[in-house]
Design an enzyme around this catalytic site. Structure first.
Site, PDB file in Angstrom:
ATOM      1  N   SER A 168      40.840  40.794  40.444  1.00 32.14           N
ATOM      2  CA  SER A 168      41.476  41.661  39.449  1.00 32.14           C
ATOM      3  C   SER A 168      40.569  41.929  38.255  1.00 32.14           C
ATOM      4  O   SER A 168      39.668  41.144  37.944  1.00 32.14           O
ATOM      5  CB  SER A 168      42.760  41.013  38.939  1.00 32.14           C
ATOM      6  OG  SER A 168      43.626  40.734  39.991  1.00 32.14           O
TER       7      SER A 168
HETATM    8  N1  SAH Z   1      43.638  36.046  42.435  1.00 31.88           N
HETATM    9  C1  SAH Z   1      42.506  36.568  43.152  1.00 31.88           C
HETATM   10  C2  SAH Z   1      42.637  38.010  43.547  1.00 31.88           C
HETATM   11  C3  SAH Z   1      43.633  38.166  44.576  1.00 31.88           C
HETATM   12  S1  SAH Z   1      43.540  39.556  45.615  1.00 31.88           S
HETATM   13  C4  SAH Z   1      41.215  36.365  42.413  1.00 31.88           C
HETATM   14  O1  SAH Z   1      41.222  35.833  41.298  1.00 31.88           O
HETATM   15  O2  SAH Z   1      40.182  36.713  42.964  1.00 31.88           O
HETATM   16  C5  SAH Z   1      44.999  39.186  46.507  1.00 31.88           C
HETATM   17  C6  SAH Z   1      44.844  38.106  47.516  1.00 31.88           C
HETATM   18  O3  SAH Z   1      46.135  37.805  48.029  1.00 31.88           O
HETATM   19  C7  SAH Z   1      44.006  38.518  48.696  1.00 31.88           C
HETATM   20  O4  SAH Z   1      42.950  37.628  48.864  1.00 31.88           O
HETATM   21  C8  SAH Z   1      44.970  38.458  49.866  1.00 31.88           C
HETATM   22  O5  SAH Z   1      44.387  38.045  51.074  1.00 31.88           O
HETATM   23  C9  SAH Z   1      45.988  37.460  49.369  1.00 31.88           C
HETATM   24  N2  SAH Z   1      47.288  37.515  50.027  1.00 31.88           N
HETATM   25  C10 SAH Z   1      47.987  38.617  50.443  1.00 31.88           C
HETATM   26  N3  SAH Z   1      49.158  38.246  50.996  1.00 31.88           N
HETATM   27  C11 SAH Z   1      49.221  36.892  50.924  1.00 31.88           C
HETATM   28  C12 SAH Z   1      50.171  35.915  51.334  1.00 31.88           C
HETATM   29  N4  SAH Z   1      51.295  36.249  51.955  1.00 31.88           N
HETATM   30  N5  SAH Z   1      49.915  34.620  51.088  1.00 31.88           N
HETATM   31  C13 SAH Z   1      48.757  34.232  50.476  1.00 31.88           C
HETATM   32  N6  SAH Z   1      47.815  35.103  50.080  1.00 31.88           N
HETATM   33  C14 SAH Z   1      48.036  36.426  50.283  1.00 31.88           C
END
Ligand code: SAH
Length: 252
Positions: free
Chosen positions: A99
């Site tokens: 993000s």
């Molecule tokens: N917080 C992260 C950015 C997240 S991007 C950072 O600091 O880099 C969103 C992430 O959520 C992605 O990696 C994606 O694979 C994950 N995601 C999506 N659905 C999910 C689920 N059901 N359970 C766990 N992770 C999930």
């Protein structure tokens, strides 16, 4: 004219030696010059905090200090390092993104957590958000559904010494019941509706910060009260979708 001959020669000789000194200087300073153009990450972080985060109203001293400290450039792929402190999200592989710094700071502030408290994160991604919370003194439990990202984030976090973060490679739909209740829950992928298990794992008085929606998403804060849950919308946002069980169950 005659008098100018030797003078000119003297000038020539002087200039030649000056050029020689300068050339030597340049060469010997070559290393220093390339060091001095090496990115000053600390200064980039200072600018990021003052221009992107404080300027937009994030005030929490713990959050600001953490954003000044955590080396965001080490959480992005090498070819994006120079853009790590830009005012934007960045790709982290597998079509996912880290993000924008302001959103990380805002979500960290909206959690309203103190040092020593425990937060559940859904969507570890690069591990950066987890590191920001850990650097605030928070115990973090973070779940990532994509194996490759999960393993990479876990190793980045452990290499950088963030020992208060535990990462689990799984669907975050069900939360982390063994570690519940949580003093905060932060979801960094957007579901269309909020999974019940996550609401159940929120401690009384605690906040869940979560983007909700499909194409149009709102960043929401859900607070658990003695009577139930209170909800407020903060700003429109754009996160990658939450996948897994919540997607399988579809639109409510
Ligand atoms: N917080 C992260 C950015 C997240 S991007 C950072 O600091 O880099 C969103 C992430 O959520 C992605 O990696 C994606 O694979 C994950 N995601 C999506 N659905 C999910 C689920 N059901 N359970 C766990 N992770 C999930």
């Amino acid at each position: 004219m005659k008098r100018h001959g030797p003078m000119s020669c003297l000038l020539c000789a002087t200039m030649i030696s000056v050029v020689a000194i300068l050339t030597g200087g340049c060469n010997s300073r070559g290393g220093q010059a390339s060091e001095s153009v090496a990115p000053d990450w600390k200064m980039q972080r200072e600018n990021m905090v003052s221009q992107q985060i404080e300027a937009r109203g994030v005030k929490g001293p713990l959050v600001l200090e953490s954003m000044r400290t955590v080396p965001r450039h080490l959480f992005v792929p090498e070819n994006y390092r120079d853009s790590a402190y830009n005012d934007s999200p960045l790709p982290i592989g597998d079509s996912q993104t880290i993000s924008q710094p302001y959103i990380v700071a805002l979500m960290s502030e909206l959690l309203e957590v103190q040092s020593g408290e425990k937060v559940l994160e859904i969507g570890t991604g690069s591990g950066y958000q987890a590191a920001v919370l850990a650097s605030m003194g928070v115990e973090v439990r973070s779940i990532e559904i994509r194996e490759r990202l999960c393993e990479r984030a876990a190793s980045t976090l452990s290499e950088l010494g963030y020992e208060s973060v535990r990462v689990r490679c799984a669907d975050g739909y069900g939360g982390w019941p063994e570690e519940a209740p949580f003093d905060g829950i932060i979801v960094t992928a957007a579901p269309e509706w909020i999974p019940d298990p996550l609401l159940e794992q929120l401690a009384e008085g605690a906040n869940m910060v979560i983007p909700v929606g499909d194409f149009y998403q709102e960043l929401k804060v859900i607070t658990r009260t003695a009577e139930g849950f209170e909800e407020r919308s903060v700003i429109p946002v754009r996160f990658v979708p939450m996948t897994g069980e919540v997607e399988r169950q579809g639109t409510p």
